[in-house]
Design a protein around this motif. Structure first.
Motif, PDB file in Angstrom:
ATOM      1  N   PHE A  43      15.885 -94.109  53.453  1.00 26.81           N
ATOM      2  CA  PHE A  43      15.872 -93.500  52.126  1.00 26.81           C
ATOM      3  C   PHE A  43      14.608 -93.947  51.401  1.00 26.81           C
ATOM      4  O   PHE A  43      14.186 -95.094  51.542  1.00 26.81           O
ATOM      5  N   LEU A  44      13.995 -93.024  50.650  1.00 28.41           N
ATOM      6  CA  LEU A  44      12.831 -93.400  49.855  1.00 28.41           C
ATOM      7  C   LEU A  44      12.940 -92.817  48.464  1.00 28.41           C
ATOM      8  O   LEU A  44      13.571 -91.782  48.248  1.00 28.41           O
ATOM      9  N   ARG A  45      12.331 -93.526  47.533  1.00 25.90           N
ATOM     10  CA  ARG A  45      12.242 -93.057  46.147  1.00 25.90           C
ATOM     11  C   ARG A  45      10.816 -93.300  45.678  1.00 25.90           C
ATOM     12  O   ARG A  45      10.299 -94.413  45.766  1.00 25.90           O
ATOM     13  N   ALA A  46      10.169 -92.252  45.217  1.00 25.65           N
ATOM     14  CA  ALA A  46       8.821 -92.362  44.664  1.00 25.65           C
ATOM     15  C   ALA A  46       8.858 -91.845  43.235  1.00 25.65           C
ATOM     16  O   ALA A  46       9.533 -90.860  42.943  1.00 25.65           O
ATOM     17  N   THR A  47       8.154 -92.534  42.354  1.00 27.64           N
ATOM     18  CA  THR A  47       8.080 -92.117  40.958  1.00 27.64           C
ATOM     19  C   THR A  47       6.616 -92.044  40.556  1.00 27.64           C
ATOM     20  O   THR A  47       5.852 -92.980  40.810  1.00 27.64           O
ATOM     21  N   ALA A  48       6.239 -90.920  39.970  1.00 28.20           N
ATOM     22  CA  ALA A  48       4.862 -90.722  39.515  1.00 28.20           C
ATOM     23  C   ALA A  48       4.873 -90.411  38.028  1.00 28.20           C
ATOM     24  O   ALA A  48       5.726 -89.672  37.549  1.00 28.20           O
ATOM     25  N   TRP A  49       3.932 -91.016  37.302  1.00 27.54           N
ATOM     26  CA  TRP A  49       3.738 -90.729  35.884  1.00 27.54           C
ATOM     27  C   TRP A  49       2.462 -89.912  35.776  1.00 27.54           C
ATOM     28  O   TRP A  49       1.368 -90.406  36.042  1.00 27.54           O
ATOM     29  N   LEU A  50       2.601 -88.630  35.416  1.00 25.88           N
ATOM     30  CA  LEU A  50       1.486 -87.690  35.366  1.00 25.88           C
ATOM     31  C   LEU A  50       0.974 -87.548  33.943  1.00 25.88           C
ATOM     32  O   LEU A  50       1.747 -87.324  33.021  1.00 25.88           O
ATOM     33  N   SER A  51      -0.353 -87.641  33.780  1.00 28.67           N
ATOM     34  CA  SER A  51      -0.973 -87.498  32.472  1.00 28.67           C
ATOM     35  C   SER A  51      -1.847 -86.253  32.447  1.00 28.67           C
ATOM     36  O   SER A  51      -2.739 -86.103  33.289  1.00 28.67           O
ATOM     37  N   VAL A  52      -1.603 -85.368  31.478  1.00 29.47           N
ATOM     38  CA  VAL A  52      -2.440 -84.175  31.323  1.00 29.47           C
ATOM     39  C   VAL A  52      -3.843 -84.579  30.876  1.00 29.47           C
ATOM     40  O   VAL A  52      -4.841 -84.088  31.392  1.00 29.47           O
ATOM     41  N   ARG A  53      -3.926 -85.508  29.922  1.00 29.48           N
ATOM     42  CA  ARG A  53      -5.236 -85.938  29.399  1.00 29.48           C
ATOM     43  C   ARG A  53      -6.104 -86.551  30.501  1.00 29.48           C
ATOM     44  O   ARG A  53      -7.299 -86.258  30.603  1.00 29.48           O
ATOM     45  N   ALA A  54      -5.502 -87.379  31.336  1.00 32.07           N
ATOM     46  CA  ALA A  54      -6.266 -88.024  32.408  1.00 32.07           C
ATOM     47  C   ALA A  54      -6.445 -87.101  33.621  1.00 32.07           C
ATOM     48  O   ALA A  54      -7.266 -87.370  34.487  1.00 32.07           O
ATOM     49  N   ARG A  55      -5.657 -86.029  33.668  1.00 33.57           N
ATOM     50  CA  ARG A  55      -5.699 -85.075  34.783  1.00 33.57           C
ATOM     51  C   ARG A  55      -5.392 -85.750  36.124  1.00 33.57           C
ATOM     52  O   ARG A  55      -5.980 -85.423  37.149  1.00 33.57           O
ATOM     53  N   GLY A  70      19.630-102.456  52.341  1.00 33.17           N
ATOM     54  CA  GLY A  70      19.115-101.978  51.055  1.00 33.17           C
ATOM     55  C   GLY A  70      17.599-101.990  50.984  1.00 33.17           C
ATOM     56  O   GLY A  70      16.932-101.551  51.917  1.00 33.17           O
ATOM     57  N   PRO A  71      17.030-102.508  49.886  1.00 30.52           N
ATOM     58  CA  PRO A  71      15.582-102.420  49.663  1.00 30.52           C
ATOM     59  C   PRO A  71      14.754-103.081  50.776  1.00 30.52           C
ATOM     60  O   PRO A  71      15.051-104.187  51.203  1.00 30.52           O
ATOM     61  N   LEU A  72      13.736-102.356  51.240  1.00 32.00           N
ATOM     62  CA  LEU A  72      12.809-102.890  52.243  1.00 32.00           C
ATOM     63  C   LEU A  72      11.461-103.241  51.628  1.00 32.00           C
ATOM     64  O   LEU A  72      10.920-104.305  51.867  1.00 32.00           O
ATOM     65  N   ALA A  73      10.905-102.310  50.858  1.00 27.31           N
ATOM     66  CA  ALA A  73       9.566-102.513  50.300  1.00 27.31           C
ATOM     67  C   ALA A  73       9.448-101.767  48.986  1.00 27.31           C
ATOM     68  O   ALA A  73      10.117-100.760  48.766  1.00 27.31           O
ATOM     69  N   ARG A  74       8.558-102.281  48.129  1.00 18.71           N
ATOM     70  CA  ARG A  74       8.257-101.604  46.865  1.00 18.71           C
ATOM     71  C   ARG A  74       6.769-101.755  46.613  1.00 18.71           C
ATOM     72  O   ARG A  74       6.241-102.867  46.583  1.00 18.71           O
ATOM     73  N   ASP A  75       6.093-100.631  46.485  1.00 20.39           N
ATOM     74  CA  ASP A  75       4.668-100.615  46.188  1.00 20.39           C
ATOM     75  C   ASP A  75       4.474 -99.999  44.815  1.00 20.39           C
ATOM     76  O   ASP A  75       5.144 -99.034  44.455  1.00 20.39           O
ATOM     77  N   SER A  76       3.526-100.540  44.056  1.00 22.47           N
ATOM     78  CA  SER A  76       3.198-100.009  42.736  1.00 22.47           C
ATOM     79  C   SER A  76       1.693 -99.879  42.596  1.00 22.47           C
ATOM     80  O   SER A  76       0.950-100.775  43.018  1.00 22.47           O
ATOM     81  N   TYR A  77       1.271 -98.772  42.020  1.00 19.38           N
ATOM     82  CA  TYR A  77      -0.145 -98.513  41.785  1.00 19.38           C
ATOM     83  C   TYR A  77      -0.310 -98.080  40.338  1.00 19.38           C
ATOM     84  O   TYR A  77       0.539 -97.381  39.797  1.00 19.38           O
ATOM     85  N   GLU A  78      -1.404 -98.501  39.728  1.00 19.33           N
ATOM     86  CA  GLU A  78      -1.648 -98.166  38.327  1.00 19.33           C
ATOM     87  C   GLU A  78      -3.133 -97.911  38.115  1.00 19.33           C
ATOM     88  O   GLU A  78      -3.971 -98.594  38.698  1.00 19.33           O
TER      89      GLU A  78
END
Length: 85
Positions: A43-55, A70-78
């Motif tokens: 199972f995977l869950r990905a969440t993206a925060w999209l900005s119109v201003r930043a395109r 349960g949880p195996l890995a969690r990656d975060s990018y900013e």
């Protein structure tokens, strides 16, 4: 499966952005005898925060889960910096 879950302001290293938060989920069948239910992601869950201003996506997280543990890995990018022209 993907869906927009919320809209709002988030803070990143690159600044504050009005975003739409999109959640994407997926799974695959566990194949007994070919996969280890403790370490193979099903199972995977990905969440993206999209900005119109930043395109672009200004924050992204990705999580994988096994069938048994349960949880195996969690990656975060900013977004760290941005120059708009």
């Amino acid at each position: 499966t993907g869906r927009a879950v919320s809209a709002g302001s988030i803070q990143t290293v690159a600044g504050s952005f009005e975003t739409v938060q999109v959640e994407i989920t997926g799974n695959r069948l566990f194949i007994r005898g070919q996969m280890d239910d403790a370490i193979d992601p099903v199972f995977l869950r990905a969440t993206a925060w999209l900005s119109v201003r930043a395109r672009r996506v200004v924050r992204f997280t990705h999580q994988t889960f096994s069938a048994r543990n349960g949880p195996l890995a969690r990656d975060s990018y900013e977004l760290a910096s941005l120059t708009l022209k």
